[in-house]
Write a protein that holds these residues in place. Structure first.
Motif, PDB file in Angstrom:
ATOM      1  N   TYR A   1      34.843  50.363  95.069  1.00  0.00           N
ATOM      2  CA  TYR A   1      35.853  51.393  94.852  1.00  0.00           C
ATOM      3  C   TYR A   1      36.559  51.129  93.527  1.00  0.00           C
ATOM      4  N   GLU A   2      36.523  52.094  92.619  1.00  0.00           N
ATOM      5  CA  GLU A   2      37.166  51.920  91.321  1.00  0.00           C
ATOM      6  C   GLU A   2      37.919  53.185  90.925  1.00  0.00           C
ATOM      7  N   PRO A   3      39.077  53.032  90.265  1.00  0.00           N
ATOM      8  CA  PRO A   3      39.864  54.205  89.878  1.00  0.00           C
ATOM      9  C   PRO A   3      39.319  54.854  88.614  1.00  0.00           C
ATOM     10  N   ASP A   4      39.545  56.139  88.486  1.00  0.00           N
ATOM     11  CA  ASP A   4      39.211  56.863  87.268  1.00  0.00           C
ATOM     12  C   ASP A   4      40.377  56.674  86.305  1.00  0.00           C
ATOM     13  N   ALA A   5      40.292  55.632  85.478  1.00  0.00           N
ATOM     14  CA  ALA A   5      41.427  55.268  84.623  1.00  0.00           C
ATOM     15  C   ALA A   5      40.938  54.615  83.334  1.00  0.00           C
ATOM     16  N   TYR A   6      41.806  54.613  82.328  1.00  0.00           N
ATOM     17  CA  TYR A   6      41.572  53.926  81.051  1.00  0.00           C
ATOM     18  C   TYR A   6      40.292  54.376  80.337  1.00  0.00           C
ATOM     19  N   GLN A   7      39.890  55.614  80.548  1.00  0.00           N
ATOM     20  CA  GLN A   7      38.715  56.199  79.897  1.00  0.00           C
ATOM     21  C   GLN A   7      37.417  55.439  80.207  1.00  0.00           C
ATOM     22  N   ARG A   8      37.433  54.689  81.307  1.00  0.00           N
ATOM     23  CA  ARG A   8      36.231  53.919  81.632  1.00  0.00           C
ATOM     24  C   ARG A   8      35.073  54.817  82.047  1.00  0.00           C
ATOM     25  N   GLN A   9      35.360  55.888  82.779  1.00  0.00           N
ATOM     26  CA  GLN A   9      34.275  56.762  83.216  1.00  0.00           C
ATOM     27  C   GLN A   9      33.660  57.508  82.037  1.00  0.00           C
ATOM     28  N   GLU A  10      34.445  57.725  80.984  1.00  0.00           N
ATOM     29  CA  GLU A  10      33.916  58.370  79.784  1.00  0.00           C
ATOM     30  C   GLU A  10      33.129  57.399  78.922  1.00  0.00           C
ATOM     31  N   ASN A  11      33.242  56.117  79.209  1.00  0.00           N
ATOM     32  CA  ASN A  11      32.558  55.075  78.427  1.00  0.00           C
ATOM     33  C   ASN A  11      31.730  54.171  79.338  1.00  0.00           C
ATOM     34  N   ARG A  12      30.970  54.774  80.225  1.00  0.00           N
ATOM     35  CA  ARG A  12      30.115  54.008  81.138  1.00  0.00           C
ATOM     36  C   ARG A  12      29.020  53.264  80.369  1.00  0.00           C
ATOM     37  N   ASP A  13      28.701  52.069  80.868  1.00  0.00           N
ATOM     38  CA  ASP A  13      27.539  51.334  80.368  1.00  0.00           C
ATOM     39  C   ASP A  13      26.298  51.650  81.194  1.00  0.00           C
ATOM     40  N   ILE A  14      26.518  51.963  82.463  1.00  0.00           N
ATOM     41  CA  ILE A  14      25.397  52.169  83.377  1.00  0.00           C
ATOM     42  C   ILE A  14      25.685  53.351  84.299  1.00  0.00           C
ATOM     43  N   PRO A  15      24.636  54.000  84.812  1.00  0.00           N
ATOM     44  CA  PRO A  15      24.838  54.979  85.886  1.00  0.00           C
ATOM     45  C   PRO A  15      25.128  54.239  87.184  1.00  0.00           C
ATOM     46  N   ASP A  16      25.434  54.959  88.240  1.00  0.00           N
ATOM     47  CA  ASP A  16      25.624  54.295  89.534  1.00  0.00           C
ATOM     48  C   ASP A  16      24.386  53.468  89.847  1.00  0.00           C
ATOM     49  N   PRO A  17      24.551  52.172  90.110  1.00  0.00           N
ATOM     50  CA  PRO A  17      23.386  51.305  90.317  1.00  0.00           C
ATOM     51  C   PRO A  17      22.808  51.439  91.722  1.00  0.00           C
ATOM     52  N   GLU A  18      21.552  51.012  91.852  1.00  0.00           N
ATOM     53  CA  GLU A  18      20.892  51.076  93.152  1.00  0.00           C
ATOM     54  C   GLU A  18      21.380  49.975  94.087  1.00  0.00           C
ATOM     55  N   TYR A  19      22.066  48.963  93.536  1.00  0.00           N
ATOM     56  CA  TYR A  19      22.471  47.821  94.349  1.00  0.00           C
ATOM     57  C   TYR A  19      23.874  47.960  94.944  1.00  0.00           C
ATOM     58  N   ALA A  20      24.536  49.109  94.739  1.00  0.00           N
ATOM     59  CA  ALA A  20      25.859  49.316  95.324  1.00  0.00           C
ATOM     60  C   ALA A  20      26.153  50.805  95.396  1.00  0.00           C
ATOM     61  N   LYS A  21      26.977  51.172  96.361  1.00  0.00           N
ATOM     62  CA  LYS A  21      27.521  52.523  96.395  1.00  0.00           C
ATOM     63  C   LYS A  21      28.828  52.490  95.619  1.00  0.00           C
ATOM     64  N   VAL A  22      28.950  53.333  94.607  1.00  0.00           N
ATOM     65  CA  VAL A  22      30.160  53.372  93.783  1.00  0.00           C
ATOM     66  C   VAL A  22      31.005  54.580  94.182  1.00  0.00           C
ATOM     67  N   VAL A  23      32.265  54.324  94.508  1.00  0.00           N
ATOM     68  CA  VAL A  23      33.213  55.393  94.837  1.00  0.00           C
ATOM     69  C   VAL A  23      34.293  55.394  93.762  1.00  0.00           C
ATOM     70  N   VAL A  24      34.288  56.415  92.922  1.00  0.00           N
ATOM     71  CA  VAL A  24      35.309  56.569  91.886  1.00  0.00           C
ATOM     72  C   VAL A  24      36.400  57.485  92.439  1.00  0.00           C
ATOM     73  N   TYR A  25      37.614  56.985  92.520  1.00  0.00           N
ATOM     74  CA  TYR A  25      38.695  57.777  93.090  1.00  0.00           C
ATOM     75  C   TYR A  25      39.744  58.110  92.016  1.00  0.00           C
ATOM     76  N   PRO A  26      40.419  59.243  92.139  1.00  0.00           N
ATOM     77  CA  PRO A  26      41.467  59.601  91.179  1.00  0.00           C
ATOM     78  C   PRO A  26      42.579  58.554  91.170  1.00  0.00           C
ATOM     79  N   ALA A  27      43.226  58.410  90.034  1.00  0.00           N
ATOM     80  CA  ALA A  27      44.281  57.402  89.891  1.00  0.00           C
ATOM     81  C   ALA A  27      45.589  57.924  90.472  1.00  0.00           C
ATOM     82  N   THR A  28      45.570  58.184  91.789  1.00  0.00           N
ATOM     83  CA  THR A  28      46.752  58.665  92.497  1.00  0.00           C
ATOM     84  C   THR A  28      46.953  57.851  93.765  1.00  0.00           C
ATOM     85  N   GLU A  29      48.198  57.810  94.245  1.00  0.00           N
ATOM     86  CA  GLU A  29      48.495  57.066  95.466  1.00  0.00           C
ATOM     87  C   GLU A  29      47.745  57.651  96.657  1.00  0.00           C
TER      88      GLU A  29
END
Length: 376
Positions: free
Chosen positions: A44-72
């Motif tokens: 689980y990772e937040p959509d913050a600090y322009q990281r999603q706009e600067n990805r190094d990799i697509p969602d990998p096969e070795y994990a499920k990635v959940v990107v959530y909005p940076a809200t409470e």
């Protein structure tokens, strides 16, 4: 939990982006190795600090990635989603609602669910808590089933024990052999000494001492610096600044120069036993590494044979001036053999798997009042 394949929920800064996120390769190596052993990880990772706009990799096969909005609201939704996990990990430095996560993950504890705090910057965390008696994290430390760190050795273990931690175990940085390995050199990275690291307050003065001052004193040699934030930093004419270096470029960056420099942040050097990810990445590419001195280097590599050590800028200059291409190659080859034999994420995951499968919740977590009594 012994012999069980685990469902692990991991709250961290980012698995898919290394942009202003030095922990990315550490997370990837650990998570990939756990997946290889049959465990399931949801990151689980937040959509913050322009990281999603600067990805190094697509969602990998070795994990499920959940990107959530940076809200409470999104944080609570992610926690609800993670409630069925066997292990819940809250890493330090998520960057969004860290205090909230540190408290709320503890509510997921049960006889069937371990809750772990994984400190990827223990010196910073411990310095902060020491200087802030009212820091709410103090009360949480004794409540976690396990504290993991990516470095620090006995100084960090003892500091967490003093705070009331049930158990603290370092899971050191290592080499991800799937992503970091020797490649052909690239001309754009050609130089005598290269350094890769973001500009951070805890590192800048040491970069000046161990790299920029050395370059200014050795105008006949060529230097290369990569990482974010150095664009307005004064540098001598023989220093080439290339900005952010994407993970896929690290192998060529490490393979091409005559030597690669590791400069620890001040707090990491002070605590010792805290090799940066870049040390293992560079060793995995067969690079000749010159590192600043910190206690515990010889726990990982043999000085002068597998790694070169400098206590100040003058010693960096001396090492560089005396370093022949032949010796640099021999040191790099020796480091490569050592890291493959002892310091891959497969080695780390074996240790971690055993730790997770043998740790059980034998008692309910103490209340905040009880925790405060333990650490007062």
């Amino acid at each position: 939990m012994q012999n069980k394949k685990l469902n692990i929920a991991f709250f961290g800064s980012s698995l898919v982006s290394a942009y202003w996120n030095g922990a990315a390769t550490y997370y990837r190596g650990i998570v990939r190795a756990l997946h290889d052993r049959g465990h399931q990880v949801t990151f689980y990772e937040p959509d913050a600090y322009q990281r999603q706009e600067n990805r190094d990799i697509p969602d990998p096969e070795y994990a499920k990635v959940v990107v959530y909005p940076a809200t409470e609201e999104a944080v609570y939704k992610a926690l609800e989603d993670a409630a069925s996990a066997d292990v819940v990990v809250k890493a330090s430095g998520v960057g969004v609602f860290d205090e909230l996560l540190e408290a709320e993950v503890l509510k997921l504890q049960s006889q069937n669910c371990l809750v772990i705090f994984w400190d990827v910057d223990a010196p910073a965390t411990l310095d902060r808590v020491e200087n802030g008696p009212a820091d709410p994290f103090r009360a949480h430390v004794p409540q976690y089933d396990l504290i993991l760190t990516y470095g620090g050795g006995d100084p960090v273990i003892n500091a967490y024990a003093k705070l009331g931690a049930k158990k603290c175990v370092p899971i050191y940085n290592a080499l991800d052999t799937a992503t970091h390995y020797p490649v052909e050199p690239e001309e754009r990275f050609n130089c005598d000494l290269a350094f890769l690291g973001n500009r951070l307050p805890d590192r800048e003065a040491r970069v000046e001492q161990f790299f920029l001052d050395v370059a200014a004193k050795l105008p006949e040699q060529q230097f290369l610096i990569g990482g974010s934030g150095w664009g307005d930093k004064p540098m001598s004419a023989n220093v080439n600044y290339i900005g952010h270096v994407y993970t896929k470029e690290h192998n060529a960056f490490n393979c091409t120069p005559k030597a690669v420099l590791n400069i620890s942040r001040e707090s990491m050097a002070r605590y010792g036993f805290s090799p940066a990810t870049r040390v293992f990445e560079a060793a995995g590419a067969g690079a000749c590494i010159i590192t600043d001195y910190w206690e515990g280097i010889d726990f990982f590599f043999e000085p002068e044979t597998e790694i070169l050590v400098a206590k100040d800028g003058a010693e960096v200059a001396e090492q560089l001036q005396n370093l022949t291409p032949e010796r640099a190659k021999a040191i790099g080859e020796a480091a490569y053999k050592k890291v493959l034999a002892q310091h891959t994420y497969g080695h780390r995951a074996d240790e971690l798997e055993q730790l997770l499968l043998t740790t059980s919740r034998t008692a309910s977590a103490p209340t905040s009042a009880e925790a405060g009594a333990v650490i007062s």
